[in-house]
Write an enzyme that holds these catalytic residues in place. Structure first.
Site, PDB file in Angstrom:
ATOM      1  N   GLU A 211      10.082  -2.375   4.017  1.00 28.70           N
ATOM      2  CA  GLU A 211      10.465  -1.530   2.878  1.00 28.70           C
ATOM      3  C   GLU A 211      10.994  -2.378   1.712  1.00 28.70           C
ATOM      4  O   GLU A 211      12.019  -2.086   1.110  1.00 28.70           O
ATOM      5  CB  GLU A 211      11.501  -0.477   3.296  1.00 28.70           C
ATOM      6  CG  GLU A 211      11.083   0.384   4.462  1.00 28.70           C
ATOM      7  CD  GLU A 211       9.917   1.334   4.181  1.00 28.70           C
ATOM      8  OE1 GLU A 211       9.435   1.386   3.043  1.00 28.70           O
ATOM      9  OE2 GLU A 211       9.503   2.028   5.126  1.00 28.70           O
ATOM     10  N   ALA A 212      10.255  -3.431   1.388  1.00 22.89           N
ATOM     11  CA  ALA A 212      10.678  -4.365   0.338  1.00 22.89           C
ATOM     12  C   ALA A 212      10.913  -3.662  -1.002  1.00 22.89           C
ATOM     13  O   ALA A 212      11.762  -4.077  -1.783  1.00 22.89           O
ATOM     14  CB  ALA A 212       9.644  -5.477   0.178  1.00 22.89           C
TER      15      ALA A 212
ATOM     16  N   CYS B 262      -6.980  12.946  -6.034  1.00 21.59           N
ATOM     17  CA  CYS B 262      -6.059  13.981  -5.546  1.00 21.59           C
ATOM     18  C   CYS B 262      -4.595  13.722  -5.932  1.00 21.59           C
ATOM     19  O   CYS B 262      -3.756  14.610  -5.788  1.00 21.59           O
ATOM     20  CB  CYS B 262      -6.158  14.096  -4.026  1.00 21.59           C
ATOM     21  SG  CYS B 262      -7.787  14.628  -3.435  1.00 21.59           S
TER      22      CYS B 262
ATOM     23  N   GLY C 218       0.829  -1.194   0.000  1.00 20.26           N
ATOM     24  CA  GLY C 218       0.000   0.000   0.000  1.00 20.26           C
ATOM     25  C   GLY C 218       0.860   1.239   0.000  1.00 20.26           C
ATOM     26  O   GLY C 218       2.088   1.159  -0.057  1.00 20.26           O
TER      27      GLY C 218
ATOM     28  N   CYS D  70      -6.531   9.791   2.462  1.00 22.64           N
ATOM     29  CA  CYS D  70      -5.933  10.799   1.582  1.00 22.64           C
ATOM     30  C   CYS D  70      -5.662  12.063   2.397  1.00 22.64           C
ATOM     31  O   CYS D  70      -6.524  12.522   3.150  1.00 22.64           O
ATOM     32  CB  CYS D  70      -6.882  11.116   0.432  1.00 22.64           C
ATOM     33  SG  CYS D  70      -6.276  12.407  -0.691  1.00 22.64           S
TER      34      CYS D  70
ATOM     35  N   GLY E  76       0.124   1.845   7.470  1.00 23.67           N
ATOM     36  CA  GLY E  76       0.249   0.923   8.599  1.00 23.67           C
ATOM     37  C   GLY E  76       0.927  -0.388   8.271  1.00 23.67           C
ATOM     38  O   GLY E  76       0.849  -1.341   9.064  1.00 23.67           O
TER      39      GLY E  76
ATOM     40  N   PHE F 114       2.215   5.496   4.972  1.00 21.86           N
ATOM     41  CA  PHE F 114       1.313   5.855   6.076  1.00 21.86           C
ATOM     42  C   PHE F 114       0.036   5.016   6.127  1.00 21.86           C
ATOM     43  O   PHE F 114      -0.963   5.441   6.681  1.00 21.86           O
ATOM     44  CB  PHE F 114       0.987   7.353   6.064  1.00 21.86           C
ATOM     45  CG  PHE F 114       2.206   8.209   5.952  1.00 21.86           C
ATOM     46  CD1 PHE F 114       3.105   8.303   6.994  1.00 21.86           C
ATOM     47  CD2 PHE F 114       2.467   8.895   4.776  1.00 21.86           C
ATOM     48  CE1 PHE F 114       4.251   9.074   6.874  1.00 21.86           C
ATOM     49  CE2 PHE F 114       3.613   9.676   4.654  1.00 21.86           C
ATOM     50  CZ  PHE F 114       4.506   9.767   5.712  1.00 21.86           C
TER      51      PHE F 114
ATOM     52  N   CYS G  63      -5.593   9.770  -2.708  1.00 21.44           N
ATOM     53  CA  CYS G  63      -6.575   8.988  -3.457  1.00 21.44           C
ATOM     54  C   CYS G  63      -6.348   9.250  -4.945  1.00 21.44           C
ATOM     55  O   CYS G  63      -5.569  10.137  -5.321  1.00 21.44           O
ATOM     56  CB  CYS G  63      -8.000   9.367  -3.042  1.00 21.44           C
ATOM     57  SG  CYS G  63      -8.504  11.014  -3.598  1.00 21.44           S
TER      58      CYS G  63
END
Length: 182
Positions: free
Chosen positions: A86-87, A177, A13, A142, A18, A16, A174
């Site tokens: 952080e792949a 934006c 994702g 967002c 999670g 920020f 999003c």
């Protein structure tokens, strides 16, 4: 075919969302069951610590720094569970290392950003998606409108595909934006 217990789990994702918090919780749960756990992170990510994976909320777990994805199998040693934060910072060799470990019966949990600041997939993340037994796609609110964000907007100038940063350098956005040309 994966040995029993061997699999790749992917948490993906925007920034920020999670991802690291979930990774740390899964590693802690494995440790509480008495499993041998090894956590790794890219050497380039020294935002919070050189010796720990640290979430934006301050949760942490000890980790080994790796310069390349090709070092994963050796770093894993005899671990039963391997966590990778952080792949997307790693080269494509990371995906092959994850596959080798899963084939040996290791549970591999990788977390990373799936799309760069232009909305293009990171190659290593695409490969991990193909190999994963389970994918947990996350969103973040967002930063402009609050809707579910799938993208990461870069807020600082730079030609490099990856600039290690956090709040101030990046924001979740999003589709409405997000501006990949900003």
């Amino acid at each position: 075919m994966d040995k029993p217990g061997g699999k790749i789990e992917l948490i993906s994702g925007p920034m920020f969302a999670g991802k690291t918090t979930i990774l740390i919780k899964r590693l802690a749960a494995a440790q509480s069951k008495g499993l041998q756990v090894v956590a790794v992170k890219p050497a380039a990510d020294i935002r919070y610590s050189e010796t720990e994976i640290v979430s934006h909320t301050g949760d942490a777990v000890p980790a080994i720094q790796l310069s390349t994805g090709g070092a994963l199998v050796q770093a894993a040693g005899r671990a039963e569970v391997v966590g990778i934060d952080e792949a997307h910072f790693f080269d494509a060799a990371l995906a092959e290392g994850c596959r080798i470990l899963a084939d040996r019966g290791v549970r591999v949990i990788a977390a990373g950003v799936d799309l760069d600041h232009h909305g293009r997939p990171f190659e290593v993340m695409s490969r991990l998606q193909q190999l994963a037994a389970g994918i947990m796609p996350l969103t973040a609110p967002c930063s402009k409108c609050g809707k579910p964000a799938r993208y990461t907007q870069r807020m600082v100038a730079g030609d490099d595909r990856i600039i290690v940063g956090g709040a101030g350098e990046y924001e979740p956005r999003c589709g409405d934006c997000f501006n990949p040309f900003a």
